[in-house]
Design an enzyme around this catalytic site. Sequence first.
Site, PDB file in Angstrom:
ATOM      1  N   ARG A 238      95.959  55.465  23.750  1.00  0.00           N
ATOM      2  CA  ARG A 238      95.256  54.918  22.601  1.00  0.00           C
ATOM      3  C   ARG A 238      93.779  54.771  22.969  1.00  0.00           C
ATOM      4  NH1 ARG A 238      99.152  56.269  20.509  1.00  0.00           N
ATOM      5  NH2 ARG A 238     100.465  55.227  18.950  1.00  0.00           N
ATOM      6  N   GLU A 267      89.879  56.834  14.078  1.00  0.00           N
ATOM      7  CA  GLU A 267      90.479  58.136  13.783  1.00  0.00           C
ATOM      8  C   GLU A 267      90.600  58.312  12.275  1.00  0.00           C
ATOM      9  OE1 GLU A 267      94.168  58.621  15.870  1.00  0.00           O
ATOM     10  OE2 GLU A 267      93.283  58.237  17.841  1.00  0.00           O
ATOM     11  N   HIS A 286      94.395  63.777  18.161  1.00  0.00           N
ATOM     12  CA  HIS A 286      95.638  63.014  18.275  1.00  0.00           C
ATOM     13  C   HIS A 286      96.852  63.928  18.060  1.00  0.00           C
ATOM     14  CE1 HIS A 286      97.196  58.614  17.969  1.00  0.00           C
ATOM     15  NE2 HIS A 286      98.030  59.383  18.642  1.00  0.00           N
TER      16      HIS A 286
END
Length: 319
Positions: A238, A267, A286
């Site tokens: 993360r 994000e 991601h």
Amino acid sequence: MTRLRCAILDDYFNLTLQLADWSRIADRVDVTVFNEPFASPEAAAGALKDFEIICAMRERTPFPRTLFEALPKLRLLITTGMRNAAIDLEAAKDHQVVLCGTQWGRDPTAALTMGLILELTRHIGRENARMHAGEPLQKFIGLEIEGRTLGVVGLGKLGAKVSGLARAFGMNVIAWSPNLTPERCREVGVSYATKEELFATADIVTIHLVLSQRSRGLVGEADLARMKPTGYLVNTARGPIVDEAALLDALQQRRIAGAAIDVFSVEPLPVDHPFRKLEIIVLTPHLGYVTEEGFRAHYGQMVENIEAWFKSDVLRRLA
């Protein structure tokens, strides 16, 4: 029976309806798919206010208390995975929203981690782009990872899996986390190190911790300063676990050789983010959990969760 409305969020690939059998609930539920992220919390509230069921993709859309307050019809919220730090669990409980998750089969993030390590050291993607651009000769000299030291921060299920893959490549593996013990390291077949030793010794550091109040900012300026100037940092966990400002400074000043980052504090990564301007950083949007097999499992379990809920049952309840 009154038909209910179900919103499927953040389906960037527009594949949700193909990857699971939504016809199983079509007699009771009208499904709407949202392919783009919401521009703001207010936009999310406006778009979702008439839905009783929401299916969330990981942490792409946050669900703070203010959003629960703006969604009076919401009764069932399902997230991919059995953990979602972007959902206010207490707020869900206070608003009597049933909260469910989906379970992983395999975790593909380990393979992505090794792919990022290979990209940093062998420049596969860069040389591929140059070949497609018509360049005749190679530009980048690779580094062999065999015999080099991988520092694993977090030796849970995923960290252990990455350790096994790294050992198969011939790497030496050391590990540290706040609660890690030498006994756990022996079980996995890696060496225990203190945090200071890991950052000073490893040729590549990879992060595999769960984001929590304890882990937020855990990798900071002092840790990056201990790294070798030839060292690399990989983060597929993360974004907020690593101090992004400190990492940016270390990269801009060339105090470390590079980084590969799949996760970010914000994000999608803003278009004007300075990370995008650095040549020594590998960026992916991601991708860790994004596989066809994983999506089929998650969306299939979402349908199962909705069916169970109609029967006054709850599958895979989140704590």
